[in-house]
Design a protein around this motif. Sequence first.
Motif, mmCIF file in Angstrom:
data_model
loop_
_atom_site.group_PDB
_atom_site.id
_atom_site.type_symbol
_atom_site.label_atom_id
_atom_site.label_comp_id
_atom_site.label_asym_id
_atom_site.label_seq_id
_atom_site.Cartn_x
_atom_site.Cartn_y
_atom_site.Cartn_z
ATOM 1 N N GLU A 47 45.860 -7.366 5.849
ATOM 2 C CA GLU A 47 44.550 -8.037 5.775
ATOM 3 C C GLU A 47 43.806 -7.662 4.504
ATOM 4 N N SER A 48 43.826 -6.394 4.149
ATOM 5 C CA SER A 48 43.122 -5.931 2.954
ATOM 6 C C SER A 48 43.719 -6.535 1.697
ATOM 7 N N LEU A 49 45.032 -6.542 1.599
ATOM 8 C CA LEU A 49 45.689 -7.108 0.424
ATOM 9 C C LEU A 49 45.491 -8.616 0.344
ATOM 10 N N LEU A 50 45.513 -9.269 1.478
ATOM 11 C CA LEU A 50 45.264 -10.724 1.481
ATOM 12 C C LEU A 50 43.818 -11.035 1.093
ATOM 13 N N TYR A 51 42.884 -10.187 1.505
ATOM 14 C CA TYR A 51 41.488 -10.372 1.113
ATOM 15 C C TYR A 51 41.364 -10.315 -0.408
ATOM 16 N N VAL A 52 41.942 -9.287 -1.012
ATOM 17 C CA VAL A 52 41.876 -9.127 -2.475
ATOM 18 C C VAL A 52 42.565 -10.303 -3.160
ATOM 19 N N ARG A 53 43.690 -10.714 -2.626
ATOM 20 C CA ARG A 53 44.427 -11.848 -3.196
ATOM 21 C C ARG A 53 43.602 -13.135 -3.134
ATOM 22 N N ARG A 54 43.017 -13.401 -1.984
ATOM 23 C CA ARG A 54 42.192 -14.622 -1.831
ATOM 24 C C ARG A 54 40.978 -14.579 -2.749
ATOM 25 N N LEU A 55 40.345 -13.412 -2.843
ATOM 26 C CA LEU A 55 39.175 -13.268 -3.710
ATOM 27 C C LEU A 55 39.535 -13.603 -5.152
ATOM 28 N N TRP A 56 40.618 -13.044 -5.641
ATOM 29 C CA TRP A 56 41.014 -13.296 -7.024
ATOM 30 C C TRP A 56 41.503 -14.731 -7.216
ATOM 31 N N THR A 57 42.080 -15.326 -6.200
ATOM 32 C CA THR A 57 42.474 -16.731 -6.294
ATOM 33 C C THR A 57 41.232 -17.604 -6.480
ATOM 34 N N ILE A 58 40.162 -17.282 -5.769
ATOM 35 C CA ILE A 58 38.890 -18.009 -5.924
ATOM 36 C C ILE A 58 38.349 -17.811 -7.331
ATOM 37 N N PHE A 59 38.364 -16.570 -7.829
ATOM 38 C CA PHE A 59 37.896 -16.302 -9.193
ATOM 39 C C PHE A 59 38.713 -17.097 -10.210
ATOM 40 N N ILE A 60 40.030 -17.094 -10.061
ATOM 41 C CA ILE A 60 40.901 -17.798 -11.003
ATOM 42 C C ILE A 60 40.614 -19.293 -10.983
ATOM 43 N N GLU A 61 40.452 -19.853 -9.791
ATOM 44 C CA GLU A 61 40.137 -21.285 -9.687
ATOM 45 C C GLU A 61 38.812 -21.601 -10.372
ATOM 46 N N ASP A 62 37.813 -20.757 -10.152
ATOM 47 C CA ASP A 62 36.509 -20.966 -10.775
ATOM 48 C C ASP A 62 36.612 -20.867 -12.298
ATOM 49 N N LEU A 63 37.329 -19.873 -12.776
ATOM 50 C CA LEU A 63 37.475 -19.685 -14.220
ATOM 51 C C LEU A 63 38.276 -20.814 -14.857
ATOM 52 N N SER A 64 39.148 -21.443 -14.103
ATOM 53 C CA SER A 64 39.965 -22.540 -14.622
ATOM 54 C C SER A 64 39.201 -23.847 -14.704
ATOM 55 N N HIS A 65 38.083 -23.908 -14.018
ATOM 56 C CA HIS A 65 37.291 -25.136 -13.980
ATOM 57 C C HIS A 65 36.661 -25.390 -15.350
ATOM 58 N N PRO A 66 36.755 -26.626 -15.861
ATOM 59 C CA PRO A 66 36.225 -26.940 -17.197
ATOM 60 C C PRO A 66 34.726 -26.680 -17.358
ATOM 61 N N GLU A 67 33.962 -26.754 -16.276
ATOM 62 C CA GLU A 67 32.520 -26.529 -16.377
ATOM 63 C C GLU A 67 32.123 -25.059 -16.345
ATOM 64 N N ASN A 68 33.088 -24.155 -16.209
ATOM 65 C CA ASN A 68 32.765 -22.738 -16.219
ATOM 66 C C ASN A 68 32.174 -22.407 -17.585
ATOM 67 N N GLY A 69 31.036 -21.715 -17.586
ATOM 68 C CA GLY A 69 30.286 -21.494 -18.808
ATOM 69 C C GLY A 69 30.729 -20.324 -19.664
ATOM 70 N N LEU A 70 31.707 -19.551 -19.217
ATOM 71 C CA LEU A 70 32.153 -18.413 -20.012
ATOM 72 C C LEU A 70 32.962 -18.892 -21.220
#
Length: 114
Positions: A47-70
């Motif tokens: 559960e702990s490892l899946l939580y970390v994995r899901r969290l980073w998957t969300i971050f990666i998806e957000d960062l991949s989005h063209p409207e991300n301002g970074l």
Amino acid sequence: MTFEAYEAVVDESGHEARGRERQALSLGIDRLERIQRGPFHIEEQVESLLYVRRLWTIFIEDLSHPENGLPDQLRADIISIGLWVVREADRVRDEKSSDVMQLIEINRLIRDAL
């Protein structure tokens, strides 16, 4: 709404988003630290490892989005870190590695940089 007022709302919502990201990373770090300390049930580890994995998957998806301002380079760097975290969490879950300390350290570094 004036431009200044809009800018303040955007800044505030960005600040709130970073706060939520810090909180989510802190929860993941806490979970990983429990695994590191041991003993633990295998279900807790998964559960702990899946939580970390899901969290980073969300971050990666957000960062991949063209409207991300970074800036592009920063986004690419964080995506690379995220892909490493996902792979390493999978390696620990698949018992190909037992070292959670690196996962804890990288998550702390990212959390503290927010």
